[in-house]
Write a protein that holds these residues in place. Structure first.
Motif, PDB file in Angstrom:
ATOM      1  N   HIS A 293     102.880  54.242 -39.945  1.00  0.00           N
ATOM      2  CA  HIS A 293     103.252  52.913 -39.468  1.00  0.00           C
ATOM      3  C   HIS A 293     101.979  52.148 -39.140  1.00  0.00           C
ATOM      4  CE1 HIS A 293     107.074  55.149 -38.089  1.00  0.00           C
ATOM      5  NE2 HIS A 293     107.366  54.489 -39.175  1.00  0.00           N
TER       6      HIS A 293
ATOM      7  N   HIS B 261     109.420  49.381 -36.927  1.00  0.00           N
ATOM      8  CA  HIS B 261     110.040  50.568 -37.523  1.00  0.00           C
ATOM      9  C   HIS B 261     111.147  51.071 -36.618  1.00  0.00           C
ATOM     10  CE1 HIS B 261     106.371  51.700 -35.293  1.00  0.00           C
ATOM     11  NE2 HIS B 261     106.969  52.818 -34.943  1.00  0.00           N
TER      12      HIS B 261
ATOM     13  N   HIS C 223     110.995  48.967 -33.173  1.00  0.00           N
ATOM     14  CA  HIS C 223     109.948  48.797 -32.169  1.00  0.00           C
ATOM     15  C   HIS C 223     108.606  48.723 -32.892  1.00  0.00           C
ATOM     16  CE1 HIS C 223     110.309  53.087 -32.959  1.00  0.00           C
ATOM     17  NE2 HIS C 223     109.035  53.203 -32.612  1.00  0.00           N
TER      18      HIS C 223
ATOM     19  N   GLU D  95      99.925  54.634 -36.634  1.00  0.00           N
ATOM     20  CA  GLU D  95     100.668  55.827 -36.248  1.00  0.00           C
ATOM     21  C   GLU D  95     100.964  56.698 -37.467  1.00  0.00           C
ATOM     22  OE1 GLU D  95     104.237  56.038 -33.326  1.00  0.00           O
ATOM     23  OE2 GLU D  95     104.986  55.134 -35.181  1.00  0.00           O
TER      24      GLU D  95
ATOM     25  N   TYR E 171     103.609  59.821 -38.047  1.00  0.00           N
ATOM     26  CA  TYR E 171     104.588  60.830 -37.635  1.00  0.00           C
ATOM     27  C   TYR E 171     104.429  62.059 -38.510  1.00  0.00           C
ATOM     28  CZ  TYR E 171     107.802  58.306 -34.527  1.00  0.00           C
ATOM     29  OH  TYR E 171     108.380  57.677 -33.466  1.00  0.00           O
TER      30      TYR E 171
ATOM     31  N   HIS F 181     103.926  48.637 -32.192  1.00  0.00           N
ATOM     32  CA  HIS F 181     102.776  48.851 -31.298  1.00  0.00           C
ATOM     33  C   HIS F 181     101.509  48.558 -32.086  1.00  0.00           C
ATOM     34  CE1 HIS F 181     103.068  52.620 -33.492  1.00  0.00           C
ATOM     35  NE2 HIS F 181     104.310  52.746 -33.032  1.00  0.00           N
TER      36      HIS F 181
HETATM   37 ZN    ZN Z   1     105.909  54.035 -33.596  1.00  0.00          ZN
END
Ligand code: ZN
Length: 197
Positions: free
Chosen positions: A162, A168, A127, A133, A135, A129
């Motif tokens: 990301h 990813h 997916h 990002e 994590y 976006h």
């Molecule tokens: Zn993500």
């Protein structure tokens, strides 16, 4: 403690977690525009699972884990994905909520801070976006893969970046994983999209 006090404690624990992780500090400053926003709870199975099966936590990650467990019955859990996209077993053992952000329990437009949980033996499909990002793994572990980067199995205290529309995916094996995730950039209220084949 009142529910509101539990949320305040969770926000404090998340901030301490952010401030203790160099990669998180470098990724975004802690938002300075945070304001409480009333959101009704929405229950999903993940509310129980983050307490009964959070995966391994380290001494450094235990306090943020406990603080997130303490609000699990009161948060607005979401799925976003449909059964056609990810399958029913995924939806039965996955959930996320927005601690702070445009639609969070604490409103902010500076960053989006979400909490994601995946049970063991799940595949989170490719997916992407627009917002960047980071994590951060609170407990458990999983295999992270992203286009252009080496695969990595990450556990408590590890982080993964990301980029803008960088596809990813993630796979859990014998453990669940609980993550605190930061977004920055335009489109903080956007929804991730499954990457077309
Ligand atoms: Zn993500």
């Amino acid at each position: 403690m009142t529910t509101r006090a539990l949320f305040d404690a969770a926000l404090d624990a998340a901030r301490n977690w952010h401030d203790a992780l160099p990669a998180a500090r470098d990724f975004c400053a802690w938002p300075t525009d945070i304001a409480w926003a009333e959101h009704p709870p929405h229950r999903l199975p993940a509310a129980d699972l983050i307490t009964s099966d959070p995966g391994f936590a380290t001494p450094d990650s235990t306090s943020v884990l406990r603080a997130l467990q303490d609000i699990a019955d009161h948060v607005e859990w979401r799925h976003t994905y449909t059964v056609d996209e990810v399958g029913q077993r995924f939806l039965d053992t996955y959930g996320w909520f927005e601690l702070a952000g445009p639609e969070g329990h604490f409103h902010s437009t500076h960053a989006r801070i979400t909490v994601g949980y995946w049970g063991p033996n799940l595949y989170y499909p490719r997916h992407q976006h627009g917002p960047e990002e980071l994590y951060t793994v609170v407990s458990g572990h999983a295999l992270f893969r992203s286009d252009g980067d080496a695969d990595a199995t990450l556990g408590p205290g590890d982080t993964r970046f990301h980029g803008n529309h960088q596809p990813h995916d993630m796979r859990t094996t014998d453990s669940a994983i609980l993550t605190l995730v930061f977004w920055r950039g335009d489109g903080l209220a956007d929804t991730p999209k499954i990457t077309p084949p």
